[in-house]
Design a protein around this motif. Structure first.
Motif, short mmCIF file in Angstrom:
data_model
loop_
_atom_site.label_atom_id
_atom_site.label_comp_id
_atom_site.label_asym_id
_atom_site.label_seq_id
_atom_site.Cartn_x
_atom_site.Cartn_y
_atom_site.Cartn_z
N THR A 95 34.56 32.23 39.29
CA THR A 95 35.39 32.84 40.34
C THR A 95 36.82 32.34 40.24
OG1 THR A 95 33.50 33.07 41.78
CG2 THR A 95 35.65 33.08 42.86
N VAL A 96 37.75 33.29 40.20
CA VAL A 96 39.17 32.93 40.23
C VAL A 96 39.65 33.10 41.66
CG1 VAL A 96 39.94 35.28 39.49
CG2 VAL A 96 41.44 33.31 39.18
N GLY A 97 40.40 32.10 42.13
CA GLY A 97 40.94 32.13 43.49
C GLY A 97 42.44 32.29 43.43
N VAL A 98 42.98 33.20 44.23
CA VAL A 98 44.44 33.39 44.25
C VAL A 98 44.93 33.15 45.67
CG1 VAL A 98 46.28 35.10 44.03
CG2 VAL A 98 44.49 34.97 42.30
N ILE A 99 45.92 32.28 45.78
CA ILE A 99 46.53 32.04 47.10
C ILE A 99 47.94 32.62 47.05
CG2 ILE A 99 47.28 30.24 48.73
CD1 ILE A 99 44.75 28.70 47.73
N GLY A 100 48.14 33.67 47.84
CA GLY A 100 49.40 34.42 47.77
C GLY A 100 49.24 35.57 46.79
N ALA A 101 48.62 36.66 47.26
CA ALA A 101 48.34 37.80 46.36
C ALA A 101 49.42 38.87 46.51
CB ALA A 101 46.95 38.37 46.64
N GLY A 102 50.67 38.46 46.30
CA GLY A 102 51.79 39.40 46.30
C GLY A 102 51.91 39.99 44.90
N ARG A 103 53.16 40.24 44.48
CA ARG A 103 53.35 40.86 43.15
C ARG A 103 52.73 40.01 42.04
NH1 ARG A 103 58.62 42.16 45.66
NH2 ARG A 103 58.90 39.92 45.53
N TYR B 81 48.34 38.38 38.24
CA TYR B 81 47.51 37.31 37.65
C TYR B 81 46.02 37.61 37.89
CZ TYR B 81 45.11 32.79 37.43
OH TYR B 81 44.21 31.77 37.16
N ALA B 82 45.70 38.01 39.13
CA ALA B 82 44.30 38.30 39.47
C ALA B 82 43.75 39.39 38.56
CB ALA B 82 44.19 38.71 40.94
N ARG B 83 44.54 40.44 38.35
CA ARG B 83 44.08 41.54 37.48
C ARG B 83 43.83 41.04 36.07
NH1 ARG B 83 48.42 44.67 39.69
NH2 ARG B 83 49.42 44.51 37.65
N MET B 84 44.76 40.19 35.56
CA MET B 84 44.59 39.66 34.20
C MET B 84 43.29 38.88 34.07
SD MET B 84 48.39 38.25 33.28
CE MET B 84 49.78 39.36 33.44
N MET B 85 43.01 38.04 35.05
CA MET B 85 41.84 37.16 34.96
C MET B 85 40.54 37.94 35.17
SD MET B 85 43.51 34.57 34.17
CE MET B 85 42.34 33.23 34.02
N VAL B 86 40.59 38.95 36.04
CA VAL B 86 39.38 39.73 36.32
C VAL B 86 39.10 40.68 35.15
CG1 VAL B 86 38.42 41.50 37.84
CG2 VAL B 86 39.62 39.54 38.83
N GLU B 87 40.14 41.41 34.73
CA GLU B 87 39.92 42.40 33.66
C GLU B 87 39.75 41.69 32.31
OE1 GLU B 87 43.08 45.18 33.05
OE2 GLU B 87 41.79 46.54 31.90
N MET C 59 36.12 37.69 35.43
CA MET C 59 35.90 36.73 36.52
C MET C 59 35.76 37.49 37.83
SD MET C 59 38.59 33.68 35.57
CE MET C 59 37.70 32.37 36.40
N ASN C 60 35.11 36.89 38.81
CA ASN C 60 35.10 37.43 40.17
C ASN C 60 36.33 36.90 40.89
OD1 ASN C 60 32.50 38.72 39.88
ND2 ASN C 60 31.66 36.64 39.88
N LEU C 61 36.77 37.62 41.93
CA LEU C 61 38.00 37.20 42.62
C LEU C 61 37.75 36.88 44.08
CD1 LEU C 61 41.21 37.07 42.82
CD2 LEU C 61 41.07 39.45 43.58
N ILE C 62 38.36 35.79 44.52
CA ILE C 62 38.49 35.54 45.96
C ILE C 62 39.98 35.27 46.21
CG2 ILE C 62 37.78 33.09 45.66
CD1 ILE C 62 36.71 33.27 48.57
N TYR C 63 40.56 35.94 47.20
CA TYR C 63 41.99 35.70 47.42
C TYR C 63 42.28 35.46 48.90
CZ TYR C 63 43.11 40.40 49.34
OH TYR C 63 43.20 41.52 50.13
N TYR C 64 43.39 34.75 49.13
CA TYR C 64 43.87 34.55 50.50
C TYR C 64 45.34 34.92 50.56
CZ TYR C 64 45.43 32.56 54.83
OH TYR C 64 46.00 32.42 56.07
N VAL D 19 38.70 28.44 39.43
CA VAL D 19 40.09 28.35 38.99
C VAL D 19 40.94 28.87 40.14
CG1 VAL D 19 41.80 29.19 37.32
CG2 VAL D 19 39.43 28.89 36.60
N ILE D 20 41.95 28.10 40.55
CA ILE D 20 42.76 28.52 41.70
C ILE D 20 44.22 28.56 41.28
CG2 ILE D 20 43.57 27.83 44.01
CD1 ILE D 20 40.68 26.44 44.13
N SER D 21 44.87 29.68 41.51
CA SER D 21 46.27 29.79 41.14
C SER D 21 47.11 30.07 42.39
CB SER D 21 46.43 30.91 40.10
OG SER D 21 47.66 30.80 39.45
#
Ligand SMILES: NC(=O)C1=CN([C@@H]2O[C@H](COP(=O)(O)OP(=O)(O)OC[C@H]3O[C@@H](n4cnc5c(N)ncnc54)[C@H](O)[C@@H]3O)[C@@H](O)[C@H]2O)C=CC1
Ligand SMILES: O=C(O)C(=O)CO
Length: 380
Positions: free
Chosen positions: A167-175, A180-186, A190-195, A239-241
């Motif tokens: 699971t990739v975690g993204v904090i701040g899913a703006g531009r 980044y989330a798309r790159m890691m998922v596609e 990876m699965n995504l969790i974001y805040y 992984v948290i970005s």
């Protein structure tokens, strides 16, 4: 009295005086200003971070606009000097503008420009690079080879983490966070969790569509979730970005307590701003958790690192280069210059700061607009 600062001048007889506190990549930004009757003065002082006195000396008695850098503290002293010199605009060559006191600029009637959009993919690619480098221990392995220590394949040599299915975690899913989330998922399934404070609707749609594509092809679909709190991301992600803006709400968002909620073998990446992490707490956490790894592009007190960080094998550290691709840096220079030029010329503000491509086309004239002015509403 500050010492005179060395400069290079373009189009000495131009009507408007525009100062750039640094040489910037490419020539398009200078050409665009010169074509529109600007005298461009570029500071060539051999000093990475200019002082407030240096910049006041550069502004002088008459200055229509300044293009500056994120290393400079643009507060009341600089905006009042710029306004006294007749200046109307300050273009920060960055999307982040936590170095700028926007209220002070507004008080002095100065427009503040930033450079969104042109650095989204480049910055996300560096965050992805740091994630991979940390997961697969690339820097440690490189050092090992160069030290001549490799004497044959071993089952346990530099074993790292497989990203697929994690699971990739993204904090701040703006531009940038969304890219980044798309790159890691596609890229890595990876699965995504974001805040984020706001729903990332386009990102959610993209991943839902990708999951359907995988399912239709007989593959395990990816999953996504919008977390109700940042803690949920910290607890669940491998992984948290970090990609939020830096403001009062995100200062030391990652601290001793939040680090303790993360998985022992998690990877933390920061390509946002250094003070989003309490770096002293991070050094302690790295010392006591050797399987925890970080990839850092930004630091709390740049250009310095907190004591002990550089000694940690489980930290990958690079010098604030996330936006450093040629195309992006030339584009940032162009947007920064066009923000200043647009304000001098009295152009309107571009309607969509998330879509700035029309300003970046090499072989076409840019729209007669300011690409992105952050205090546009407050100034009217
Ligand atoms: N390392 C580098 O070279 C670079 C760093 N940056 C940094 O990345 C930041 C983000 O850039 P963009 O994605 O273009 O901006 P953006 O404005 O599109 O995204 C920022 C996101 O942070 C979210 N956010 C704000 N406060 C939050 C909070 N308390 N908790 C969670 N999320 C929160 C916002 O809702 C927004 O979605 C910039 O402000 C800059 O500081 C940007 C480019 C390069
Ligand atoms: O644009 C920004 O905010 C940076 O940090 C440099 O690209």
């Amino acid at each position: 009295m500050a010492k005179p600062v060395s400069i290079e001048v373009w189009n000495p007889n131009g009507k408007y005086r525009v100062v750039s506190t640094k040489p910037m990549p490419g020539t398009r930004w200078i050409n665009l200003l010169v074509e529109q009757d600007c005298r461009v003065e570029v500071c060539t002082q051999k000093k990475t971070i200019l002082s407030i006195e240096d910049i006041i000396a550069l502004i002088g008695d008459k200055c229509d606009g300044v293009i500056g850098q994120l290393t400079e503290e643009w507060g009341d002293a600089l905006f009042s000097a710029l306004s006294r010199a007749g200046g109307k605009a300050f273009g920060n060559m960055a999307v982040g503008y936590n170095n700028v006191d926007v209220d002070a600029a507004t008080k002095h009637g100065v427009a503040v420009g930033n450079t969104p959009g042109v650095l989204t993919e480049t910055t996300a690619e560096l965050a992805a690079s740091l994630s991979l480098a940390a997961a697969r221990r690339i820097v440690e392995a490189d050092e090992f080879m160069r030290a001549g220590l490799y004497d044959g394949w071993l089952p346990n040599l530099f074993v790292g983490n497989l990203l697929k299915g994690q699971t990739v975690g993204v904090i701040g899913a703006g531009r940038i966070g969304s890219a980044y989330a798309r790159m890691m998922v596609e890229g890595f399934k990876m699965n995504l969790i974001y805040y984020d404070l706001y729903q990332a609707t386009r990102l959610e749609k993209f991943i839902t569509g990708y999951a359907e594509f995988l399912r239709a092809n007989g593959e395990q679909p990816v999953k996504w979730k919008r977390a109700a709190s940042m803690e949920e991301v910290l607890r669940e992600a491998d992984v948290i970005s970090l990609h939020p803006v830096l403001d009062k709400t995100t200062y030391h968002l990652i601290n001793k307590e939040s680090l303790a909620t993360m998985k022992k073998e998690a990877i933390l990446v920061n390509c946002s701003r250094g003070p989003v992490i309490d770096e002293v707490a991070l050094v302690e956490h790295l010392k006591h958790n050797p399987m925890f790894r970080v990839g850092l592009d930004v630091f709390e007190d740049e250009p310095y690192m907190k004591p002990g960080l550089a000694d940690q094998k489980n930290a990958i550290i690079v010098p604030h280069i996330a936006s450093a691709s040629k195309w992006t840096r030339e584009g940032m220079a162009t947007l920064a210059a066009l923000n200043v030029l647009g304000k001098i010329k009295g152009y309107p503000i571009w309607s969509d700061p998330n879509r700035v491509e029309p300003f970046l086309k090499e072989d076409a004239s840019p729209p007669a607009a300011c690409p992105s002015i952050v205090n546009a509403k407050a100034l009217v």
